[in-house]
Design an enzyme around this catalytic site. Sequence first.
Site, short mmCIF file in Angstrom:
data_model
loop_
_atom_site.label_atom_id
_atom_site.label_comp_id
_atom_site.label_asym_id
_atom_site.label_seq_id
_atom_site.Cartn_x
_atom_site.Cartn_y
_atom_site.Cartn_z
N PRO A 296 42.26 -58.31 -38.39
CA PRO A 296 41.55 -59.25 -37.52
C PRO A 296 40.40 -58.60 -36.76
O PRO A 296 40.59 -57.67 -35.97
CB PRO A 296 42.64 -59.73 -36.55
N TYR B 203 42.81 -55.90 -17.06
CA TYR B 203 43.19 -54.50 -17.24
C TYR B 203 42.20 -53.57 -16.53
O TYR B 203 42.59 -52.71 -15.73
CB TYR B 203 43.27 -54.15 -18.74
N SER B 204 40.92 -53.73 -16.84
CA SER B 204 39.95 -52.77 -16.27
C SER B 204 39.84 -52.95 -14.76
O SER B 204 39.61 -51.97 -14.03
CB SER B 204 38.59 -52.87 -16.96
N TYR C 222 37.56 -59.28 -33.99
CA TYR C 222 37.20 -60.23 -32.95
C TYR C 222 35.70 -60.54 -33.01
O TYR C 222 34.86 -59.62 -33.00
CB TYR C 222 37.50 -59.67 -31.56
N ALA D 137 50.86 -46.82 -17.15
CA ALA D 137 50.05 -48.02 -16.92
C ALA D 137 50.40 -49.05 -17.97
O ALA D 137 50.96 -48.73 -19.02
CB ALA D 137 48.56 -47.69 -17.00
N LYS E 174 42.69 -51.02 -13.32
CA LYS E 174 42.43 -49.57 -13.38
C LYS E 174 41.37 -49.18 -12.35
O LYS E 174 41.46 -48.12 -11.71
CB LYS E 174 41.99 -49.15 -14.78
N THR F 69 39.98 -44.89 -17.25
CA THR F 69 39.30 -45.37 -18.46
C THR F 69 37.82 -45.63 -18.22
O THR F 69 37.41 -45.91 -17.08
CB THR F 69 39.99 -46.68 -18.91
N ASP F 70 37.05 -45.58 -19.30
CA ASP F 70 35.62 -45.93 -19.18
C ASP F 70 35.42 -47.42 -18.94
O ASP F 70 34.32 -47.85 -18.55
CB ASP F 70 34.85 -45.48 -20.44
N GLU F 71 36.48 -48.24 -19.16
CA GLU F 71 36.31 -49.69 -19.03
C GLU F 71 36.01 -50.12 -17.60
O GLU F 71 35.53 -51.23 -17.37
CB GLU F 71 37.55 -50.43 -19.54
N HIS G 125 34.84 -60.26 -23.67
CA HIS G 125 34.81 -59.02 -24.47
C HIS G 125 33.61 -58.14 -24.11
O HIS G 125 32.47 -58.55 -24.28
CB HIS G 125 34.75 -59.42 -25.94
#
Length: 355
Positions: A213, A158-159, A215, A81, A162, A132-134, A293
């Site tokens: 960094p 992305y999520s 966020y 992926a 998926k 994924t959990d996302e 986010h």
Amino acid sequence: MILVTGGAGFIGANFILDWLAACDEPVVNLDKLTYAGNLENLASLVRDARYGFVQGDIVDRALLDNLLAVHKPRAIVHFAAESHVDRSIRGPGEFIRTNVEGAFTLLEAARAYWSSLPSAEKAAFRFHHVSTDEVYGSLAPEAAPFAETHPYAPNSPYSASKAASDHLARAWFHTYRLPVSISNCSNNYGPFHFPEKLIPLVITSALAGKPLPVYGDGRQVRDWLYVRDHCVAIRRILAAGRAGETYNVGGDSEMSNIALIGMICALLDALRPRADGLSYARQIVHVADRPGHDRRYAIDARKIERELGWRPSETLASGIEKTVRWYLENEDWTARVQSGAYREWMTRHYGAAHG
Ligand code: NAD
Ligand code: DAU
């Protein structure tokens, strides 16, 4: 034998190493070798007769048909992926191509192959889809962790990609009876983690004297799982999980990003103090937040514990210490990763100070 896709990436490489340490069943690794694919992760297997590598794209149906016909796997474990949320925000196209079209192509090739198997092999076949959990979206601070029944609400390209692949995998079981299982896992960390993701980014940037960094306010919460525990969970699902089922996999280790970064800095302060004796925490800088986010992820992993007896073996404290030590002992690995496309991405995303 089993076919693994994306085995040159972070979790796939850990999975292959763990698999061949645990049993002698051969593995063929199909990987396109994008920027995230690093064959060096599997260098210890170069002369191992149980391991084979094929460079190729999961969108390539002819290649898949040929691979399945030649190797006749009894299972496919699908990791391949595009996996980085920030990259998906800047360029979603490749995520749709690999994560959706690639999953579709692989499911179709698997279905054709599986349909042609004699009945005993057909019954024993398994397609395991790693997710994924996302896909579940973002949790409020006091909300119950994600169970397998939680509605899908993906928030990033992305999520969303998926989630689409999960839906395809589910449909291929329900419509065609292809024996598919799915796992939805929280944030992994550990050896061979590409240093664009938070934990390896913080370790390697700290050591290089670069900014760390954070966020936004850094109070976003993730659940963290040591990668080997994820690999063991997938082995358990392949061995005893039921087709048509989803298993949530998590570390029972929620932590805010800012607290996690503080933990890593404290470990580095102890293991490799800065020359000036000050804490690495001085290098933390707050930068613009990731668009869209997600605030919090948390996993309810009681189903896999109840049905398959799986529990994580590492705590966040033990796993992070192992990970920090691995990066300290493998600085040449990081240096080689950073000399490639990784550096270009870092410069484009964060600016010259990080390049
Ligand atoms: P990664 O980005 O480190 O590795 C992905 C691998 O897939 C690379 O080796 C890459 O070369 C390969 N690949 C990409 N496109 C391909 C294509 N079209 N054809 C063939 N190979 C291709 O990813 P990762 O972090 O190891 O994640 C592996 C899987 O686990 C992904 O499906 C991801 O969604 C899922 N996952 C990751 C995490 C995590 O915390 N990293 C957590 C839960 C689930
Ligand atoms: O939850 C599972 C997911 O975990 C996987 O499906 C993804 O493939 C994997 O990349 C990971 O996604 P995240 O977006 O959670 O991981 P990342 O390491 O990119 O970021 C972790 C947290 O840290 C997130 O809240 C964003 C934040 N972050 C990240 C980076 C790269 C920062 O504050 N600064 C940064 O520079």
